[in-house]
Design an enzyme around this catalytic site. Sequence first.
Site, PDB file in Angstrom:
ATOM      1  N   SER A 295       0.809  -1.220   0.000  1.00 22.72           N
ATOM      2  CA  SER A 295       0.000   0.000   0.000  1.00 22.72           C
ATOM      3  C   SER A 295       0.844   1.273   0.000  1.00 22.72           C
ATOM      4  O   SER A 295       0.427   2.290  -0.554  1.00 22.72           O
ATOM      5  CB  SER A 295      -0.944   0.002   1.206  1.00 22.72           C
ATOM      6  OG  SER A 295      -1.830  -1.096   1.147  1.00 22.72           O
ATOM      7  N   HIS A 360       0.059   3.435   4.610  1.00 24.94           N
ATOM      8  CA  HIS A 360      -0.763   4.097   3.597  1.00 24.94           C
ATOM      9  C   HIS A 360      -0.511   5.606   3.618  1.00 24.94           C
ATOM     10  O   HIS A 360      -0.371   6.241   2.564  1.00 24.94           O
ATOM     11  CB  HIS A 360      -2.251   3.834   3.856  1.00 24.94           C
ATOM     12  CG  HIS A 360      -2.646   2.393   3.799  1.00 24.94           C
ATOM     13  ND1 HIS A 360      -2.244   1.469   4.739  1.00 24.94           N
ATOM     14  CD2 HIS A 360      -3.444   1.723   2.914  1.00 24.94           C
ATOM     15  CE1 HIS A 360      -2.764   0.294   4.445  1.00 24.94           C
ATOM     16  NE2 HIS A 360      -3.495   0.413   3.333  1.00 24.94           N
TER      17      HIS A 360
END
Length: 421
Positions: A295, A360
């Site tokens: 991610s 993220h």
Amino acid sequence: MEKSSLRMTGGPRDTPVNSSPAVAANAEGEEIEVLESTDVLPVAPEDQWKSLFDKYDPDNSGFISTERFRDLLATHGSELDPHKLEVLLALADGNADGKICYQDFVNLCLSDELLMSNKRSNSFRRAILQGSRQIKGCSLRDEVGLGLSQQLVRHIAYETLPREVDRKWYFDSYTYCPPPWLILAITIAEVAVFMYYGFQLDRLVLQVSSPSFLKSPLPYHPQLRAQAWRYLSYIFMHTGIEHLSLNMAMQLLVGVPLEMVHGALRIGLVYVCGVLAGSLAVSVTDMTAPVVGSSGGVYALVSAHLANVVMNWSGMKCQFKLFRMAMALVCMSVEFGRAVWLRFYPPAFPPCPNPSFVAHLGGVVVGLTLGVVVLQNYEQKLQEQSLFWIFFCVYTLFVLSAVFWNIFAYSLLDVRLPPPP
């Protein structure tokens, strides 16, 4: 007259050149943006420039007509791709009085030389010294009779580039050699690793719930942070098929077109910086949690692309861009929400928590800074961009600070870490 008569030489071989101010234009009639430049003309004897100009100025008026220059290009410009020839013709047509002075003639010839040599630089849009001019001609979207591969290249040009002149250049110069191998290779490796551990752990959904999941040499684990490769290798492990599917979809749909336009080196730089920033951000802010999944790199690419679209909204001609941007944000939000839920869900094997979601956010920050600079400078060398060096230095400072944090902070703060897997 030979085809190469427009090229100027200063010795036994051709001299690389850079002409003066830039011309940013598109085929829909947008004004060409004239930029200042300190670039110098190539070293060439004055009589060479003058003799070439005088040949098309028999009256010694100091000007040649744009029609004569158009005829010259039409006769001797067969080496140029059609769109590149169109740009030069449009530059000649852009002269409001129908004449080209000596300096304009030199710059147009230099632009022709760069186009024939297939070199991509700012000099492509540095052809005219003065005036506000327009590039005229049909849009790349109006081209007919294209094969499937050409249609794909045209589609990607409209997906990623905001200026028509850049889209035409990319369409003419892209050859699928080398192919977009980097993102594809990373994706294939991720799928292969996931399938391997899927069979080994006997589960595909929520692999992270297996007691042997973190025993792999790939995930980042705070107890094993001295093993430096884990700050990058964690991207090949995923918590489950739902995690892999979302990351793989965004990685392929955004990463492959970006790599086709900007190349593996630039996209790899953004991707790896996002991956490293993700794991280091976890080690600083969520010190007891492990990290898995790609991610960090995926969010760096997607964030950079979405920011580039927003910043060049009027120039981006991709279809349904508002809807598609909304869908991309929905996918990112779903994946991020899944990661947050999993992080705070009771772990299967306490006291080790579930993987962190902070990677993220690290990827998003890299995408909105370093990534945007990379994607906005399609035609320029990154090392010539001051903003690139500013963000790169800030990123380097963050990496060094995080390294020192990992060395000293855990013991100074007496952090209670979970046992090693």
